[in-house]
Scaffold this motif. Structure first.
Motif, PDB file in Angstrom:
ATOM      1  N   LYS A   1      11.596  13.833   4.442  1.00 53.18           N
ATOM      2  CA  LYS A   1      10.173  13.956   4.760  1.00 53.18           C
ATOM      3  C   LYS A   1       9.538  12.573   4.809  1.00 53.18           C
ATOM      4  O   LYS A   1       8.765  12.267   5.712  1.00 53.18           O
TER       5      LYS A   1
ATOM      6  N   TYR B   1       2.813   1.703  -3.202  1.00 59.24           N
ATOM      7  CA  TYR B   1       1.919   2.154  -4.264  1.00 59.24           C
ATOM      8  C   TYR B   1       1.770   3.676  -4.218  1.00 59.24           C
ATOM      9  O   TYR B   1       1.905   4.353  -5.237  1.00 59.24           O
ATOM     10  N   PHE B   2       1.522   4.216  -3.039  1.00 65.72           N
ATOM     11  CA  PHE B   2       1.324   5.671  -2.936  1.00 65.72           C
ATOM     12  C   PHE B   2       2.612   6.420  -3.299  1.00 65.72           C
ATOM     13  O   PHE B   2       2.565   7.451  -3.968  1.00 65.72           O
ATOM     14  N   ILE B   3       3.739   5.887  -2.860  1.00 67.50           N
ATOM     15  CA  ILE B   3       5.005   6.553  -3.172  1.00 67.50           C
ATOM     16  C   ILE B   3       5.301   6.432  -4.668  1.00 67.50           C
ATOM     17  O   ILE B   3       5.762   7.382  -5.299  1.00 67.50           O
TER      18      ILE B   3
ATOM     19  N   ARG C   1       3.231   8.920  -6.550  1.00 70.56           N
ATOM     20  CA  ARG C   1       3.831  10.249  -6.429  1.00 70.56           C
ATOM     21  C   ARG C   1       5.020  10.383  -7.403  1.00 70.56           C
ATOM     22  O   ARG C   1       5.155  11.380  -8.104  1.00 70.56           O
TER      23      ARG C   1
ATOM     24  N   TYR D   1      13.007  15.901   0.438  1.00 69.95           N
ATOM     25  CA  TYR D   1      11.784  15.099   0.387  1.00 69.95           C
ATOM     26  C   TYR D   1      12.008  13.676   0.905  1.00 69.95           C
ATOM     27  O   TYR D   1      11.110  13.092   1.506  1.00 69.95           O
TER      28      TYR D   1
ATOM     29  N   ARG E   1       7.123   8.336  15.310  1.00 71.66           N
ATOM     30  CA  ARG E   1       6.801   9.058  14.066  1.00 71.66           C
ATOM     31  C   ARG E   1       5.305   9.233  13.902  1.00 71.66           C
ATOM     32  O   ARG E   1       4.834  10.264  13.408  1.00 71.66           O
TER      33      ARG E   1
ATOM     34  N   LEU F   1      11.151   9.801   5.341  1.00 71.23           N
ATOM     35  CA  LEU F   1      11.751   9.055   6.451  1.00 71.23           C
ATOM     36  C   LEU F   1      11.157   9.483   7.792  1.00 71.23           C
ATOM     37  O   LEU F   1      11.178   8.723   8.755  1.00 71.23           O
ATOM     38  N   LEU F   2      10.642  10.699   7.860  1.00 71.93           N
ATOM     39  CA  LEU F   2      10.019  11.173   9.097  1.00 71.93           C
ATOM     40  C   LEU F   2       8.647  10.540   9.309  1.00 71.93           C
ATOM     41  O   LEU F   2       8.118  10.560  10.405  1.00 71.93           O
ATOM     42  N   SER F   3       8.068   9.999   8.246  1.00 73.70           N
ATOM     43  CA  SER F   3       6.748   9.393   8.366  1.00 73.70           C
ATOM     44  C   SER F   3       6.904   7.946   8.830  1.00 73.70           C
ATOM     45  O   SER F   3       7.987   7.376   8.733  1.00 73.70           O
ATOM     46  N   PRO F   4       5.824   7.363   9.337  1.00 69.98           N
ATOM     47  CA  PRO F   4       5.967   6.001   9.886  1.00 69.98           C
ATOM     48  C   PRO F   4       5.983   4.900   8.828  1.00 69.98           C
ATOM     49  O   PRO F   4       5.816   3.746   9.162  1.00 69.98           O
ATOM     50  N   VAL F   5       6.197   5.233   7.556  1.00 68.89           N
ATOM     51  CA  VAL F   5       6.193   4.168   6.546  1.00 68.89           C
ATOM     52  C   VAL F   5       7.427   3.291   6.677  1.00 68.89           C
ATOM     53  O   VAL F   5       8.471   3.722   7.160  1.00 68.89           O
ATOM     54  N   ASN F   6       7.273   2.065   6.225  1.00 63.94           N
ATOM     55  CA  ASN F   6       8.374   1.126   6.183  1.00 63.94           C
ATOM     56  C   ASN F   6       9.452   1.663   5.238  1.00 63.94           C
ATOM     57  O   ASN F   6       9.141   2.166   4.165  1.00 63.94           O
ATOM     58  N   ARG F   7      10.714   1.557   5.645  1.00 66.36           N
ATOM     59  CA  ARG F   7      11.811   2.034   4.809  1.00 66.36           C
ATOM     60  C   ARG F   7      11.834   1.358   3.451  1.00 66.36           C
ATOM     61  O   ARG F   7      12.183   1.963   2.440  1.00 66.36           O
TER      62      ARG F   7
ATOM     63  N   VAL G   1      13.851  20.536   5.293  1.00 70.29           N
ATOM     64  CA  VAL G   1      13.178  19.304   4.898  1.00 70.29           C
ATOM     65  C   VAL G   1      11.874  19.593   4.243  1.00 70.29           C
ATOM     66  O   VAL G   1      11.061  20.351   4.726  1.00 70.29           O
TER      67      VAL G   1
ATOM     68  N   TYR H   1       0.663   8.381   6.695  1.00 69.53           N
ATOM     69  CA  TYR H   1       0.494   8.297   8.152  1.00 69.53           C
ATOM     70  C   TYR H   1      -0.704   7.426   8.507  1.00 69.53           C
ATOM     71  O   TYR H   1      -1.181   7.460   9.640  1.00 69.53           O
TER      72      TYR H   1
ATOM     73  N   ARG I   1       0.841  -1.196   0.000  1.00 69.32           N
ATOM     74  CA  ARG I   1       0.000   0.000   0.000  1.00 69.32           C
ATOM     75  C   ARG I   1       0.883   1.256   0.000  1.00 69.32           C
ATOM     76  O   ARG I   1       0.706   2.152  -0.816  1.00 69.32           O
ATOM     77  N   GLU I   2       1.868   1.254   0.904  1.00 68.63           N
ATOM     78  CA  GLU I   2       2.749   2.422   1.010  1.00 68.63           C
ATOM     79  C   GLU I   2       3.557   2.617  -0.272  1.00 68.63           C
ATOM     80  O   GLU I   2       3.666   3.735  -0.786  1.00 68.63           O
TER      81      GLU I   2
END
Lengths: 254, 341
Positions: free
Chosen positions: A92, A8-10, A13, A89, B79, A94-100, B89, B108, A5-6
């Protein structure tokens, strides 16, 4: 599932970012058309050499145009990632809780998509100038799938360059790294007709086997002896490079 | 729910590869609902600290808990609990304002529908509804800060980290951003803000910590800190004349011995002295300058500002003017591969 899911969104973008720069796409298509024009036309007479495997030099050249475009797309991907690193970016994300891994996957998939789109455009150009694909529609599909995988693999190299150096001057010039991969091949001349150290070097270049396979599909059809080594090498290269990019990515983001 | 303080920092240190000691053993806590400021000059360690709190940078030593969670053991949960807008950033220039926010939302964990609704609300809140479908790259400096702030708020975080949210903005845009922040804080959002602007810290922060060379030098409410200076500030601008160094040194020495003078220093603008009663001390200070052969161009007496607090604790003033240029130079050279960290 969450990673998908993550990613896909990235990916979406990244796709929008690419499509928002139409000149990137126009330039990619034009550069391939120029290859046919500026190499294909003057070298047309090579087909008269004894032992040359094709009657139509443009058909022989098509494999080179396809593979080279995808190989150099690795350099574009390095710049794409570096741009996102410079603008902050990537931080940005990396600051979100998405999996690396989602961020990496979303980026590599766009490398594959760009390669796929470019190769599709090349095939249209090639068809327009009269190149016939002996492998048929299935052959064309196979070439597109292969090019997509190679796009992912070369994207990995680009990502490693951008993450390791974090430098514009290195990344902008990273096409130099891809140049031997693209040119130490049977790009213009079959390997049998090459000589000396160049012939040896070509034999050591994994990209050569991929190019040979693509060319076989175009000028000879399904000649498995030429195609299979290319497939194995493509799969192995892609796997190794994804592994390396993942390792490098972990190192850079922890 | 958050237990205990929103931010807890104990003995935090950060040494960059290459040996630069950016943060040198700091401790502080930010209570829930507080508006807390981190004030210091450029290079003091503010951005390093905020990046560590926001899980972007690993610490060298110490303990850091944000929203009751350890930043090393549970970075993902941290986070999810915080919103972050950092100075360097990154906005996504080729993306439309609305798309940028919606992507932040889904990353998020909001559903697409939730993200769409929330983006519309926040665009309204920060006054960007009319430019929502324009690319972020076309936004002015103030609009960029506001869309970044909106992005940080998409998932309704309880704690907000802002790194110099108004640096580089024109006065009107600064006030707009300040008003948004005050409103958020009034709604119960804990705000941790770094700034190098005294007026910003003074207006917004209920409590602040001053940082210099990676160490905390003072902590308290703006009123407490200013009261701690204990008196008036006398500024003397003078004409150094023929023999500057000796005359200035003599005047400074003389001023320091005057009754009621607690501290006196010379900087580029002249002499700054902290005195019990400005009116009573001024004549003696003028006399000291005359005795040293220096003519006074201007003398002013002011109530202490946060600048004076910083001066008292560090012997230096925070300089707003050259800070932005430094940051840009640093970034530029870093990306050109000249000065990699």
């Amino acid at each position: 599932m969450l990673v998908l899911r993550e990613s896909y969104f990235i990916y979406v973008r990244n796709l929008k970012t690419w499509l928002a720069q139409p000149w990137m796409i126009v330039a990619a298509v034009l550069s391939s058309a120029f290859m046919f024009l500026f190499f294909g036309e003057p070298l047309r007479g090579i087909t008269a050499l004894p032992g040359f495997p094709a009657d139509d030099y443009q058909a022989f050249l098509a494999a080179m145009v396809i593979v080279m475009a995808v190989v150099f797309s690795g350099s574009d991907m390095a710049m794409v990632l570096l741009t996102d690193m410079m603008s902050g970016y990537v931080d940005k994300l990396l600051l979100s809780p998405v999996n690396r891994f989602s961020i990496l996957l979303g980026t590599l998939l766009i490398g594959g998509t760009r390669a796929m789109a470019q190769v599709l455009a090349i095939i249209l150009v090639a068809t327009a100038i009269g190149v016939r694909f002996e492998g048929g529609i299935l052959g064309i599909l196979a070439v597109i799938v292969g090019a997509t995988l190679l796009g992912v693999a070369m994207g990995c190299v680009g990502l490693i360059v951008a993450m390791r150096t974090r430098s514009v001057q290195v990344t902008v010039n990273s096409w130099l790294l891809f140049m031997p991969l693209a040119f130490l091949t049977s790009a213009f001349m079959p390997r049998d007709l090459l000589t000396g150290w160049f012939q040896v070097a070509v034999g050591l270049n994994p990209i050569e086997y991929i190019m040979v396979a693509v060319r076989a599909v175009i000028i000879d059809g399904w000649v498995w002896d030429s195609i299979l080594p290319g497939i194995w090498i493509l799969l192995a290269t892609t796997a190794v490079l994804i592994g390396a990019a993942t390792y490098e990515y972990r190192r850079a983001t922890n | 729910m958050i237990n205990g303080p929103a931010v807890l920092v104990e003995g935090l240190g950060k040494t960059y590869p290459g040996g630069v000691r950016a943060v040198d053993g700091i401790s502080f806590a930010v209570e829930r609902g507080e508006f807390f400021g981190f004030l210091g000059p450029n290079g003091a360690g503010k951005t390093t600290t905020i990046k560590i709190l926001a899980t972007l940078l690993p610490k060298t030593e110490g303990r850091v808990e944000v929203a009751g969670l350890d930043v090393i053991r549970e970075p993902k949960a941290v986070r999810q609990a915080i919103g972050v807008a950092l100075q360097e950033v990154g906005l996504d220039d080729l993306s439309k304002g609305r798309d940028f926010l919606e992507l932040q939302g889904v990353l998020y964990g909001l559903s697409r529908a939730e993200a769409r609704t929330r983006a519309t609300e926040l665009l309204e809140l920060v006054g960007l509804s009319s430019v929502a479908d324009r690319k972020v790259g076309s936004y002015s400096g103030g609009m960029r800060r506001r869309i970044d702030l909106a992005g940080a708020l998409m998932h309704n975080p309880g704690v907000l980290f802002l790194d110099e949210p108004t640096t580089g903005l024109d006065p009107q845009s600064r006030i707009t951003v300040w008003e948004h922040l005050e409103e958020l804080n009034a709604r119960g959002v804990t705000i941790f803000l770094t700034t190098q602007h005294m007026d910003e810290a003074d207006r917004l922060c209920r409590r602040l910590a001053m940082i210099d060379h990676g160490r905390l030098v003072a902590e308290g409410s703006p009123a407490e800190l200013k009261a701690g200076v204990g008196g008036d500030i006398v500024h003397v601008a003078f004409d150094a004349g023929e023999s500057p160094d000796e005359g200035v040194a003599a005047a400074l020495a003389a001023v320091r011995t005057l009754p009621g003078v607690r501290q006196a220093d010379i900087d580029d603008n002249g002499l700054i002295a902290t005195v019990g009663d400005g009116g009573a001390a001024a004549p003696a200070i003028m006399a000291a300058f005359q005795d040293a052969g220096l003519s006074i161009a201007n003398l002013s007496i002011t109530r202490p500002s946060l600048d004076d607090v910083f001066l008292q604790h560090t012997g230096r003033q925070i300089r707003d003017s050259d800070a932005d240029g430094d940051a840009e130079d640093r970034m530029w050279s870093q990306w050109m591969g000249v000065n990699r960290r």
